[in-house]
Design a protein around this motif. Structure first.
Motif, mmCIF file in Angstrom:
data_model
loop_
_atom_site.group_PDB
_atom_site.id
_atom_site.type_symbol
_atom_site.label_atom_id
_atom_site.label_comp_id
_atom_site.label_asym_id
_atom_site.label_seq_id
_atom_site.Cartn_x
_atom_site.Cartn_y
_atom_site.Cartn_z
ATOM 1 N N SER A 80 47.941 40.005 44.469
ATOM 2 C CA SER A 80 46.564 40.320 44.838
ATOM 3 C C SER A 80 45.704 39.067 44.960
ATOM 4 C CB SER A 80 45.952 41.275 43.806
ATOM 5 O OG SER A 80 44.592 41.515 44.070
ATOM 6 N N VAL A 81 45.893 38.096 44.048
ATOM 7 C CA VAL A 81 44.992 36.934 44.015
ATOM 8 C C VAL A 81 45.554 35.712 44.719
ATOM 9 C CG1 VAL A 81 44.024 37.742 41.831
ATOM 10 C CG2 VAL A 81 45.851 36.011 41.797
ATOM 11 N N ASN A 89 40.532 30.382 39.842
ATOM 12 C CA ASN A 89 40.461 29.352 38.809
ATOM 13 C C ASN A 89 39.071 28.741 38.704
ATOM 14 O OD1 ASN A 89 43.035 29.436 37.655
ATOM 15 N ND2 ASN A 89 43.918 28.234 39.313
ATOM 16 N N ASP A 90 38.351 28.674 39.817
ATOM 17 C CA ASP A 90 36.966 28.213 39.758
ATOM 18 C C ASP A 90 36.140 29.146 38.874
ATOM 19 O OD1 ASP A 90 37.175 25.924 41.329
ATOM 20 O OD2 ASP A 90 36.829 27.010 43.190
ATOM 21 N N LEU A 91 36.348 30.458 39.036
ATOM 22 C CA LEU A 91 35.614 31.421 38.227
ATOM 23 C C LEU A 91 36.010 31.331 36.757
ATOM 24 C CD1 LEU A 91 35.784 34.569 40.541
ATOM 25 C CD2 LEU A 91 33.796 33.131 40.117
ATOM 26 N N SER A 259 32.220 39.422 30.589
ATOM 27 C CA SER A 259 31.142 40.131 31.274
ATOM 28 C C SER A 259 31.047 39.763 32.749
ATOM 29 C CB SER A 259 29.803 39.850 30.590
ATOM 30 O OG SER A 259 29.821 40.273 29.245
ATOM 31 N N ALA A 260 31.098 38.464 33.029
ATOM 32 C CA ALA A 260 30.797 38.004 34.385
ATOM 33 C C ALA A 260 32.019 37.913 35.293
ATOM 34 C CB ALA A 260 30.107 36.647 34.318
ATOM 35 N N GLY A 265 34.766 38.922 40.241
ATOM 36 C CA GLY A 265 36.021 39.218 40.926
ATOM 37 C C GLY A 265 35.896 40.426 41.835
ATOM 38 N N GLN A 266 35.161 41.431 41.358
ATOM 39 C CA GLN A 266 34.926 42.625 42.173
ATOM 40 C C GLN A 266 34.073 42.297 43.396
ATOM 41 O OE1 GLN A 266 36.027 45.815 41.997
ATOM 42 N NE2 GLN A 266 34.864 46.213 43.876
ATOM 43 N N LEU A 267 33.010 41.501 43.181
ATOM 44 C CA LEU A 267 32.087 41.203 44.266
ATOM 45 C C LEU A 267 32.666 40.226 45.278
ATOM 46 C CD1 LEU A 267 28.787 40.850 42.184
ATOM 47 C CD2 LEU A 267 29.510 42.811 43.571
ATOM 48 N N VAL A 268 33.399 39.218 44.787
ATOM 49 C CA VAL A 268 33.885 38.149 45.660
ATOM 50 C C VAL A 268 35.242 38.478 46.265
ATOM 51 C CG1 VAL A 268 34.573 35.717 45.742
ATOM 52 C CG2 VAL A 268 32.555 36.397 44.437
#
Length: 327
Positions: A80-81, A89-91, A259-260, A265-268
């Motif tokens: 998936s990723v 990895n940036d996130l 939390s973030a 991940g969902q948004l991007v």
């Protein structure tokens, strides 16, 4: 267990006196690799209705699952990723993973010559390195910075989708023909490299970056690393770790992670579940001291604390040397 003395730094400088290569096992195109992955997922779907009685269990994030189920589900995460691996990895690291990776490879100085072994051949096995981030750095450091074209790198990954990304990136990011010629790809399970044809004592440097926490059986992978390394060869691991020594910083980092990151991940990437697993896998990974002891238990020699904390312990570098003579 008391830590044993670390072999001197020349172990890194004279890791090999003869080249050791693994033949390129795949000539298939990226499309074929993805087709094979889809076929495997279909097979898994038909056999996942139950597990064998007594099958060993492990963790998948915060869940307890069978080892076979974890293997399947981790494969799904990285399929998936695969295309957004750098973004992932940036996130996970606030972008610091790029600096950590540079430091990791620089600390190993692949291809470093000595007066007695100028341009010594060296074979590097980069495990769980499908997208090529570490392998490309190895080749640049060895071929360009250390002027040693006799360094070959094999990228190994269990996931064909990740390897497909690595093949594509190699054509884009390796400017020298000698670098591209020195790179090979191997689809393999890190817990059983023998099945993929990796011989005993055939590797000078074994590296794994941000991958070992996803292995189904970490001790088995460490034993395989020991088996394939030559005496004097180096095991080096870069992995997310524990920032427990800095409570306030650790609390903020965990709040961000849980939390973030799944939300972003969902948004991007449109994939909350994969990012949720990845932050949980970091939390479940052993502490720096526990992982160091696992490396020692596999037979490696470490020195000092056995690890180097990065950014307050958010990540850590672990190294071990296979003794010239095991006692």
């Amino acid at each position: 267990m008391a830590a044993r003395p670390l072999l001197r730094s020349r172990a890194l400088r004279s890791l090999s006196s003869a080249p050791a290569r693994i033949s390129r096992p795949f000539s298939a195109s990226t499309t074929r690799c993805l087709q094979q992955q889809q076929q495997q997922q279909q097979q898994n779907a038909t056999t996942s209705s139950g597990s064998s009685p007594g099958e060993k269990t492990t963790h998948f994030g915060f869940e307890t699952v069978t080892e076979s189920e974890k293997t399947q589900r981790v494969a799904g995460v990285f399929t998936s990723v695969a295309e957004s691996y750098d973004k992932m990895n940036d996130l996970m690291s606030f972008g610091w993973h790029r600096i950590w990776k540079d430091h990791f490879v620089t600390s190993l100085s692949p291809g470093l010559s000595s007066p007695s072994h100028p341009q010594a051949p060296q074979h590097i096995l980069d495990i769980a390195g499908g997208t090529g981030d570490i392998a490309f750095r190895h080749l640049h450091h060895a071929h360009v910075l250390n002027a040693n074209p006799n360094v070959a790198v094999t990228i190994s990954d269990i996931n064909p989708a990740m390897l497909a990304v690595g093949r594509q990136r190699a054509a884009e990011r390796l400017p020298l023909a000698s670098q591209r010629a020195a790179l090979s790809f191997l689809e393999a399970d890190a817990t059983d490299l023998r099945a993929a044809g990796v011989p005993d004592a055939s590797v000078d440097l074994y590296t794994v970056a941000f991958g070992i926490r996803n292995f189904t059986d970490i001790p088995a992978a460490l034993r395989e690393a020991y088996r394939v390394l030559k005496p004097g060869g180096v095991f080096a691991c870069l992995e997310f770790s524990k920032a427990d020594a800095h409570p306030l910083f650790n609390a903020v980092y965990k709040r961000w992670s849980f939390s973030a990151i799944p939300l972003i991940g969902q948004l991007v990437a449109g994939d909350r579940d994969s990012y949720q697993y990845l932050v949980e896998s970091i939390e479940r990974f052993p502490s720096q001291e526990q992982f160091r002891d696992m490396i020692v238990d596999a037979g490696f020699v470490v020195g000092g604390t056995g690890y180097e904390d990065l950014t307050g312990g958010v990540a850590a570098i672990h190294k071990g040397v296979k003794p010239i003579e095991r006692k």
